[in-house]
Design a protein around this motif. Structure first.
Motif, PDB file in Angstrom:
ATOM      1  N   GLY A   1       0.818  -1.209   0.000  1.00 19.43           N
ATOM      2  CA  GLY A   1       0.000   0.000   0.000  1.00 19.43           C
ATOM      3  C   GLY A   1       0.853   1.261   0.000  1.00 19.43           C
ATOM      4  O   GLY A   1       0.541   2.242  -0.687  1.00 19.43           O
TER       5      GLY A   1
ATOM      6  N   VAL B   1      -5.600   5.031  -7.241  1.00 15.76           N
ATOM      7  CA  VAL B   1      -4.467   4.217  -6.771  1.00 15.76           C
ATOM      8  C   VAL B   1      -4.145   4.535  -5.316  1.00 15.76           C
ATOM      9  O   VAL B   1      -3.850   3.639  -4.513  1.00 15.76           O
ATOM     10  CB  VAL B   1      -3.241   4.449  -7.681  1.00 15.76           C
ATOM     11  CG1 VAL B   1      -2.028   3.695  -7.136  1.00 15.76           C
ATOM     12  CG2 VAL B   1      -3.533   4.004  -9.104  1.00 15.76           C
TER      13      VAL B   1
ATOM     14  N   LEU C   1      -6.624   2.848  -3.206  1.00 15.73           N
ATOM     15  CA  LEU C   1      -6.322   1.416  -3.126  1.00 15.73           C
ATOM     16  C   LEU C   1      -5.196   1.161  -2.125  1.00 15.73           C
ATOM     17  O   LEU C   1      -5.239   0.211  -1.336  1.00 15.73           O
ATOM     18  CB  LEU C   1      -5.931   0.894  -4.521  1.00 15.73           C
ATOM     19  CG  LEU C   1      -5.508  -0.581  -4.578  1.00 15.73           C
ATOM     20  CD1 LEU C   1      -6.645  -1.499  -4.109  1.00 15.73           C
ATOM     21  CD2 LEU C   1      -5.060  -0.975  -6.003  1.00 15.73           C
TER      22      LEU C   1
ATOM     23  N   PHE D   1      -6.515   1.443   1.300  1.00  9.93           N
ATOM     24  CA  PHE D   1      -7.350   0.274   1.607  1.00  9.93           C
ATOM     25  C   PHE D   1      -6.478  -0.919   1.998  1.00  9.93           C
ATOM     26  O   PHE D   1      -6.774  -1.641   2.962  1.00  9.93           O
ATOM     27  CB  PHE D   1      -8.212  -0.066   0.378  1.00  9.93           C
ATOM     28  CG  PHE D   1      -8.966  -1.357   0.511  1.00  9.93           C
ATOM     29  CD1 PHE D   1     -10.105  -1.445   1.309  1.00  9.93           C
ATOM     30  CD2 PHE D   1      -8.533  -2.511  -0.153  1.00  9.93           C
ATOM     31  CE1 PHE D   1     -10.790  -2.632   1.441  1.00  9.93           C
ATOM     32  CE2 PHE D   1      -9.214  -3.694  -0.029  1.00  9.93           C
ATOM     33  CZ  PHE D   1     -10.353  -3.776   0.777  1.00  9.93           C
ATOM     34  N   LEU D   2      -5.374  -1.135   1.259  1.00  6.25           N
ATOM     35  CA  LEU D   2      -4.487  -2.256   1.579  1.00  6.25           C
ATOM     36  C   LEU D   2      -3.861  -2.079   2.960  1.00  6.25           C
ATOM     37  O   LEU D   2      -3.718  -3.038   3.726  1.00  6.25           O
ATOM     38  CB  LEU D   2      -3.400  -2.370   0.511  1.00  6.25           C
ATOM     39  CG  LEU D   2      -3.889  -2.803  -0.882  1.00  6.25           C
ATOM     40  CD1 LEU D   2      -2.730  -2.809  -1.879  1.00  6.25           C
ATOM     41  CD2 LEU D   2      -4.541  -4.183  -0.822  1.00  6.25           C
TER      42      LEU D   2
END
Length: 719
Positions: free
Chosen positions: A527, A689, A692, A695-696
């Motif tokens: 991430g 991105v 994302l 989120f990770l």
């Protein structure tokens, strides 16, 4: 946690008692409201009366030498002179003058030799040895005449023969009546000279201006508003700060030493109030008094100057500038109140308080007097000088030339100084010996025995930031000529990393809880990489559309990032601009600062630490994008519970930006060199991105750092 309802109760009680004191009310409100109009009216009337009297009076003028027939009508026609031929001139000097034995007065001789007309009428009191000057001075000092007009021998003959006729006006510049006579004589002689030149040109059929050759007329382009602003800005800031400090002085003494004198402070200390709540209530009460004083002074001054300006020819009154001046003064009143409270608490009684605070007030306000000088202006250096910067900012406001960057520096540094002053006051009020004792307690205040904790307190975090920020600012100014590489290394290693390491060691802050030096999860690594490569698209692509920086600022920043034309290897650039700031700044802002506020909750801590991170970049144009980047990095650090996540994001983000700057062919290949703004498609892609990556990191660490677990617990056995 402070109990605000108790603070409000204490504030209301202190304010009520203070406002009942007639002495405080008189100093804070009554004096400013009455004093300035009375002074202004009295001075205006006095000046008008003096002017009328001077205009009506004839100037007693001793004339030494023969008045030619052509000049006498000029002197007589306005009935402004009482001419006294040969008055006060001794026979000896008169004989020497008429026989040509006297030389020209020394300071005037060179100019007279050049044939300069009006300039030969300069001040002449610098030659005491010359007989004419000595006798004229005796007459003028005895006030027997207002001026002496000397017509040099051969005056009329020189006029008739187209030569240079010499004359001197001797006067006393320290006396208004003599100055008036000087002005009248100069005006009359100038008119006479102009007519003589015109007649000479006509008689010889010369074109107009032949004798002058050059005409010079000064044109003042300053508007009336600017002239008024220059007048007000030169004196108003100093007066406002000085008088506001005076109002705060008496309020601070009454709230501290006054309570000791009335034996009520001990009762207050027995109440279920913490020292912070006591200082908060007293500070708010004193600050309100200072604000009332400032408002009363500013309003009274504005009304007084409006009347004066109106009497001088309907000059405009800058009401908006007065309002801005009041707003700008707020951090200054904040700092003055805190300092006065902290010092006044050492006093045993009211008189003792005056003895302590009067020198302190002079120490704080006298440097502000330098702002009355026209050459002292607001710049990068002065914008960080306490109180002086506020006075210069008000001066710039009245001149309508305040620059956004300097306004930002001035307000920011003033807020930091105010915070430091309030922190000092809070520390003083935490010393019970000082509250109940006297000046012997200075030793206990200055005693430096840090309490070792796992994490810093919010006050400690902000105080550390304020000190580091001011030091970094002045150090960067001193390092201007040292080169970009030296400046980066000294700033990052010397002012961010080294103090942080020393502070963490001395106060024993936990490496895991404060600096979060633990390994992140695998998803957090992934991430962080995604965020590092995409966050710049969010900050540079979206945020800068909202608040675009000027081109001059962008060019200057590019010049710094390109090391002013030095061709450094790319790995060196990454090390200097990518890795070094990432390590040093992250340990400071996401370590020391963020940990200090984490007890207030995740988002308050993120917002405050990100704001300080943005402020530390010392640019109003970088404030918003840096703040957003700080939020992203701070959130990633907290969710991953690892400093390495933030360092990785910061390093990749910086390295990517400088790579595009140092490798223009790469930017050209990707089409960035022709873009004013990034296209929305690219911005939204970068934002996706980044989301994302966040989120990770969240998935990799389901539980964020628990603020409650870090709440100010001290290390066992270390107190």
């Amino acid at each position: 946690m402070m109990r605000w309802h108790l603070i409000y109760t204490l504030f209301a009680k202190e304010l009520t008692e203070t406002l009942r004191d007639r002495r405080t009310l008189l100093m804070a409100v009554g004096l400013p409201v009455l004093l300035y109009p009375l002074i202004a009216i009295a001075l205006t009337k006095l000046k008008e009366t003096q002017n009328e009297a001077q205009e009506a009076a004839r100037s007693r003028t001793a004339v030494w030498g023969t008045i030619p027939a052509s000049l006498e009508p000029n002197l007589q026609q306005t009935n402004r002179f009482e001419l006294l031929a040969g008055f006060g001139l001794s026979d000896t000097v008169k004989q020497a003058l008429e026989s040509g034995q006297l030389s020209l007065p020394t300071p005037l001789a060179p100019e007279a030799a050049k044939g300069a007309g009006p300039s030969t009428n300069g001040a002449s009191a610098a030659v005491p040895a010359h007989p004419l000057v000595a006798e004229a001075r005796a007459l003028l000092l005895a006030r027997k005449v207002d001026a002496v007009l000397v017509l040099w021998p051969g005056f009329e003959a020189s006029l008739g023969g187209a030569g240079l006729a010499r004359s001197f006006v001797m006067f006393d510049s320290a006396r208004d009546g003599s100055l008036k006579a000087h002005d009248r004589l100069i005006e009359t002689l100038e008119t006479f000279r102009t007519n003589q030149v015109y007649q000479r040109e006509r008689s010889r059929q010369l074109p107009d201006g032949f004798s002058h050759a050059l005409s010079v007329r000064a044109v003042n382009v300053a508007s009336k508003e600017r002239q008024v602003g220059q007048f007000l800005g030169s004196m108003l800031p100093f007066l406002l700060i000085l008088l506001s400090a005076s109002g705060g002085l008496y309020a601070a003494i009454d709230l501290t030493a006054g309570e000791k004198e009335r034996n009520t402070l001990q009762t207050l200390l027995c109440a279920p109030l913490s020292s912070i709540e006591i200082i908060a209530g007293k500070f708010l009460a004193a600050w309100v008094i200072v604000l009332l004083t400032t408002l009363a002074n500013l309003t009274s001054m504005a009304a007084t100057f409006a009347r004066l300006l109106n009497s001088l020819g309907s000059l405009p009154t800058p009401l908006n500038s007065y309002l801005l001046a009041f707003l700008v003064l707020l951090p200054a009143t904040f700092m003055l109140t805190a300092v006065f409270l902290a010092i006044a608490v050492f006093a045993r009684d009211f008189k003792d308080g005056q003895n302590l605070l009067t020198p302190m007030m002079l120490l704080l306000t006298l440097p502000v007097g330098a702002t009355t000088l026209p050459s002292v202006e607001l710049d990068a250096w002065t914008s960080f000088v306490p109180l002086v910067n506020i006075a210069l900012l008000i001066k710039s406001v009245f001149l309508s030339e305040a620059k956004p960057q300097l306004v930002f520096f001035t307000l920011l540094s003033s807020i930091l100084y105010a915070w430091l002053a309030l922190s000092f006051a809070a520390r003083v009020f935490q010393q019970e010996q000082i509250l109940l004792g006297g000046r012997d307690s200075w030793r206990s205040l200055l005693k430096w025995d840090p309490v070792r904790r796992l994490v810093p307190t919010p006050t400690f975090a902000v105080t550390s930031f304020a000190v580091v920020f001011v030091v970094v600012f002045y150090a960067s100014q001193l390092l201007q000529g040292a080169g970009t590489v030296t400046m980066i290394l000294v700033t990052q290693l010397g002012f961010f990393l080294l103090p942080n390491v020393l502070i963490g060691w001395r106060w024993g802050f936990s490496l895991r809880e404060t600096y979060q030096l633990r390994a992140p999860s695998a998803l957090s690594w992934v991430g962080a990489v995604l965020i590092g490569f995409s966050a710049w698209g969010v900050t540079a692509g979206i945020v800068t559309r909202v608040f675009p920086p000027p081109e001059s600022f962008t060019k200057a920043l590019e010049n710094v990032l390109l090391f002013e034309g030095q061709n450094l290897p790319l790995w060196t650039v990454w090390l200097l601009l990518g890795v070094t700031p990432a390590v040093c700044e992250e340990l400071f802002f996401r370590g020391l600062i963020l940990a200090g506020f984490r007890r207030a909750g995740l988002w308050p801590a993120l917002v405050i630490s990100s704001l300080l991170f943005a402020v530390a970049h010392s640019s109003i144009y970088r404030l918003l994008p840096t703040f957003v980047l700080g939020l992203i990095i701070g959130y990633s650090t907290c969710r991953s519970r690892s400093m390495w996540t933030g360092i990785l994001i910061h390093a990749i983000n910086n390295s990517l930006l400088v790579t595009l700057l140092h490798q223009p062919e790469l930017a050209r290949r990707w089409g960035f060199h022709e873009m004013t703004y990034m296209p929305w498609s690219l911005c939204l892609g970068a934002a996706a991105v980044t989301a994302l990556g966040l989120f990770l990191i969240r998935r990799g660490n389901p539980e964020p750092t628990n603020p409650g677990s870090l709440a100010a617990h001290r290390k066992p056995g270390m107190d």
